[in-house]
Every structure is written in C-alpha cells, then in structure tokens.
Design a protein around this motif. Structure first.
Motif, PDB file in Angstrom:
ATOM      1  N   ALA A  66       0.840  -1.202   0.000  1.00 25.33           N
ATOM      2  CA  ALA A  66       0.000   0.000   0.000  1.00 25.33           C
ATOM      3  C   ALA A  66       0.876   1.253   0.000  1.00 25.33           C
ATOM      4  O   ALA A  66       0.601   2.214  -0.726  1.00 25.33           O
ATOM      5  CB  ALA A  66      -0.938  -0.006   1.202  1.00 25.33           C
ATOM      6  N   ALA A  67       1.946   1.231   0.786  1.00 23.98           N
ATOM      7  CA  ALA A  67       2.846   2.385   0.852  1.00 23.98           C
ATOM      8  C   ALA A  67       3.533   2.636  -0.490  1.00 23.98           C
ATOM      9  O   ALA A  67       3.683   3.786  -0.914  1.00 23.98           O
ATOM     10  CB  ALA A  67       3.886   2.186   1.955  1.00 23.98           C
ATOM     11  N   VAL A  68       3.937   1.574  -1.182  1.00 25.99           N
ATOM     12  CA  VAL A  68       4.562   1.734  -2.497  1.00 25.99           C
ATOM     13  C   VAL A  68       3.568   2.355  -3.469  1.00 25.99           C
ATOM     14  O   VAL A  68       3.885   3.294  -4.199  1.00 25.99           O
ATOM     15  CB  VAL A  68       5.095   0.380  -3.034  1.00 25.99           C
ATOM     16  N   ARG A  69       2.327   1.849  -3.483  1.00 29.54           N
ATOM     17  CA  ARG A  69       1.300   2.401  -4.369  1.00 29.54           C
ATOM     18  C   ARG A  69       1.053   3.878  -4.078  1.00 29.54           C
ATOM     19  O   ARG A  69       1.008   4.699  -4.988  1.00 29.54           O
ATOM     20  CB  ARG A  69      -0.002   1.604  -4.216  1.00 29.54           C
TER      21      ARG A  69
ATOM     22  N   LEU B  41      -3.053   6.835  -5.935  1.00 31.07           N
ATOM     23  CA  LEU B  41      -3.103   7.295  -4.549  1.00 31.07           C
ATOM     24  C   LEU B  41      -4.283   6.682  -3.801  1.00 31.07           C
ATOM     25  O   LEU B  41      -4.131   6.198  -2.677  1.00 31.07           O
ATOM     26  CB  LEU B  41      -3.185   8.826  -4.510  1.00 31.07           C
ATOM     27  N   VAL B  42      -5.454   6.668  -4.426  1.00 37.17           N
ATOM     28  CA  VAL B  42      -6.637   6.124  -3.752  1.00 37.17           C
ATOM     29  C   VAL B  42      -6.842   4.639  -4.019  1.00 37.17           C
ATOM     30  O   VAL B  42      -7.705   4.010  -3.415  1.00 37.17           O
ATOM     31  CB  VAL B  42      -7.916   6.913  -4.105  1.00 37.17           C
ATOM     32  N   GLY B  43      -6.061   4.062  -4.942  1.00 33.79           N
ATOM     33  CA  GLY B  43      -6.160   2.635  -5.220  1.00 33.79           C
ATOM     34  C   GLY B  43      -7.400   2.241  -5.997  1.00 33.79           C
ATOM     35  O   GLY B  43      -8.049   1.246  -5.681  1.00 33.79           O
ATOM     36  N   PHE B  44      -7.718   2.993  -7.052  1.00 30.95           N
ATOM     37  CA  PHE B  44      -8.903   2.709  -7.870  1.00 30.95           C
ATOM     38  C   PHE B  44      -8.484   2.294  -9.273  1.00 30.95           C
ATOM     39  O   PHE B  44      -7.750   3.018  -9.937  1.00 30.95           O
ATOM     40  CB  PHE B  44      -9.807   3.937  -7.918  1.00 30.95           C
ATOM     41  N   LEU B  45      -8.951   1.127  -9.712  1.00 36.04           N
ATOM     42  CA  LEU B  45      -8.565   0.539 -11.001  1.00 36.04           C
ATOM     43  C   LEU B  45      -7.042   0.504 -11.111  1.00 36.04           C
ATOM     44  O   LEU B  45      -6.444   0.896 -12.111  1.00 36.04           O
ATOM     45  CB  LEU B  45      -9.217   1.282 -12.168  1.00 36.04           C
TER      46      LEU B  45
ATOM     47  N   GLN C 115       6.110   0.221 -10.514  1.00 36.69           N
ATOM     48  CA  GLN C 115       4.817   0.079 -11.189  1.00 36.69           C
ATOM     49  C   GLN C 115       4.527  -1.373 -11.567  1.00 36.69           C
ATOM     50  O   GLN C 115       3.369  -1.797 -11.548  1.00 36.69           O
ATOM     51  CB  GLN C 115       4.745   1.024 -12.380  1.00 36.69           C
ATOM     52  N   PHE C 116       5.568  -2.151 -11.872  1.00 35.45           N
ATOM     53  CA  PHE C 116       5.360  -3.579 -12.103  1.00 35.45           C
ATOM     54  C   PHE C 116       4.907  -4.266 -10.816  1.00 35.45           C
ATOM     55  O   PHE C 116       4.052  -5.164 -10.851  1.00 35.45           O
ATOM     56  CB  PHE C 116       6.616  -4.246 -12.672  1.00 35.45           C
ATOM     57  N   VAL C 117       5.459  -3.863  -9.682  1.00 34.25           N
ATOM     58  CA  VAL C 117       5.023  -4.421  -8.394  1.00 34.25           C
ATOM     59  C   VAL C 117       3.548  -4.094  -8.161  1.00 34.25           C
ATOM     60  O   VAL C 117       2.759  -4.965  -7.776  1.00 34.25           O
ATOM     61  CB  VAL C 117       5.899  -3.903  -7.237  1.00 34.25           C
ATOM     62  N   ILE C 118       3.152  -2.858  -8.409  1.00 36.86           N
ATOM     63  CA  ILE C 118       1.758  -2.452  -8.227  1.00 36.86           C
ATOM     64  C   ILE C 118       0.848  -3.255  -9.153  1.00 36.86           C
ATOM     65  O   ILE C 118      -0.207  -3.745  -8.741  1.00 36.86           O
ATOM     66  CB  ILE C 118       1.600  -0.938  -8.467  1.00 36.86           C
ATOM     67  N   LEU C 119       1.262  -3.413 -10.403  1.00 36.87           N
ATOM     68  CA  LEU C 119       0.481  -4.170 -11.375  1.00 36.87           C
ATOM     69  C   LEU C 119       0.361  -5.640 -10.962  1.00 36.87           C
ATOM     70  O   LEU C 119      -0.738  -6.204 -10.931  1.00 36.87           O
ATOM     71  CB  LEU C 119       1.131  -4.062 -12.761  1.00 36.87           C
TER      72      LEU C 119
ATOM     73  N   ALA D 100      -1.699  -6.108  -7.599  1.00 36.95           N
ATOM     74  CA  ALA D 100      -3.019  -5.468  -7.497  1.00 36.95           C
ATOM     75  C   ALA D 100      -3.103  -4.688  -6.189  1.00 36.95           C
ATOM     76  O   ALA D 100      -4.011  -4.857  -5.381  1.00 36.95           O
ATOM     77  CB  ALA D 100      -4.132  -6.491  -7.610  1.00 36.95           C
ATOM     78  N   ALA D 101      -2.133  -3.821  -5.985  1.00 34.96           N
ATOM     79  CA  ALA D 101      -1.947  -3.141  -4.708  1.00 34.96           C
ATOM     80  C   ALA D 101      -3.112  -2.249  -4.288  1.00 34.96           C
ATOM     81  O   ALA D 101      -3.191  -1.864  -3.125  1.00 34.96           O
ATOM     82  CB  ALA D 101      -0.652  -2.318  -4.743  1.00 34.96           C
TER      83      ALA D 101
END
Length: 173
Positions: free
Chosen positions: A18-21, A95-99, A136-140, A143-144
């Motif tokens: 979550a912090a990375v995202r 920031l808000v974790g949407f889509l 960004q690969f980690v987030i992808l 699904a952070a």
C-alpha cells in the motif's frame, strides 16, 4: 515445510505494498507541477517542452525522436494537455487505489515515454527510470489497490454484479 517458499502476505507486507502504491501516486502528482498550461514551457524552453526536446537532442531510439520532432512538436499544446491529464489521473487513481492495475499499466507506458525522452540526457540518473518501472510492475502484479484502496472496497460488489462493466473493473483492479 510447505510454507518455506511462500511469499509473505502478512500485515507488514500488505502495508508495504500500500505504501509503495501511495508513494508512486504521490510521485506522479508531484511531477504534474512543472507541466504548466497553456504552453507547457514551449516559449521559455523549460518544463515539459525542455524534457520532451531531450528526445531529439539526446536520442535514445531514433523512431521515437522522429515522432517527437514530426508529430508531438507540431501539436505540442494538445500533447501537453494529454500528458497533464494522464499524469494527474495516474497519480490520483494510484493514490486512492482505484482501477490500480489499469493505472499501473498506464504508468509503465508513461515511464517508457519518459525514458525514451531523457535516458541519454547528460546528468540524468538512469536508475530513477528503472526504479519507476520496478515500482509500477510491483503495483500491477500485486493489485496493490486491493490493500487500503478503493479496489478492495469495491471488488466484492463487482464480483457479485452481473454485466460487462463489473467484469472489466475486476480485471482492471
């Protein structure tokens, strides 16, 4: 013994994702500041215009330099608005974790464009772009947005809803 090779999914690992995202979202939002309309630095040869012109002055990939010279520069105001809107949305939605998966993919594409513009510019720290890709690969991949994000709140509703928009949202989140 089966747990030895398992990836950690506990509270600390989830908090880090979550912090990375959130950090990547803030990075994109902070970088919107120097993309200033209406000319995006074209008159003063600064800001977005300066960094875009590095693709021609210090080419990384000749076809990309040609694209900048022959397509982007003649339409620079339109390009500037597109970059401003995409990067603002990218930052806000991460920031808000949407889509989140969708926006992480957009972030990867935007990082490719930035990298092709400035990677060979003297004084640039190349690792900053490699780290942007990695984050960004980690987030992808993780699904952070499902952790402390809007995706996590809406996925139960999407999974029980019928119809194409809900299925698309499930994939993009």
């Amino acid at each position: 013994m089966s747990g030895i090779n398992q990836i950690e999914t506990g509270r600390a690992a989830r908090a880090v994702l979550a912090a990375v995202r959130i950090a990547v979202g803030l990075l994109w939002l902070q970088n919107v500041d120097w993309k200033r309309p209406p000319d995006f630095g074209q008159a003063s040869q600064s800001g977005l215009y300066q960094f875009t012109s590095d693709a021609v002055k210090h080419p990384v990939l000749e076809p990309f330099s040609w694209l900048v010279q022959n397509v982007i520069f003649p339409n620079f105001a339109l390009f500037g608005w597109g970059v401003l809107i995409v990067e603002f949305c990218l930052g806000a939605f991460l920031l808000v974790g949407f889509l989140t998966r969708f926006w992480a993919a957009i972030g990867i594409l935007q990082t490719v464009a930035i990298t092709l513009s400035v990677l060979n510019t003297p004084g640039e720290w190349q690792w900053s772009y490699y780290l942007m890709f990695a984050a960004q690969f980690v987030i992808l991949a993780t699904a952070a947005g499902r952790i402390a994000g809007v995706d996590g709140l809406l996925r139960p509703r999407w999974s029980s809803a019928a119809g194409r928009p809900a299925r698309i949202a499930m994939v993009l989140s």
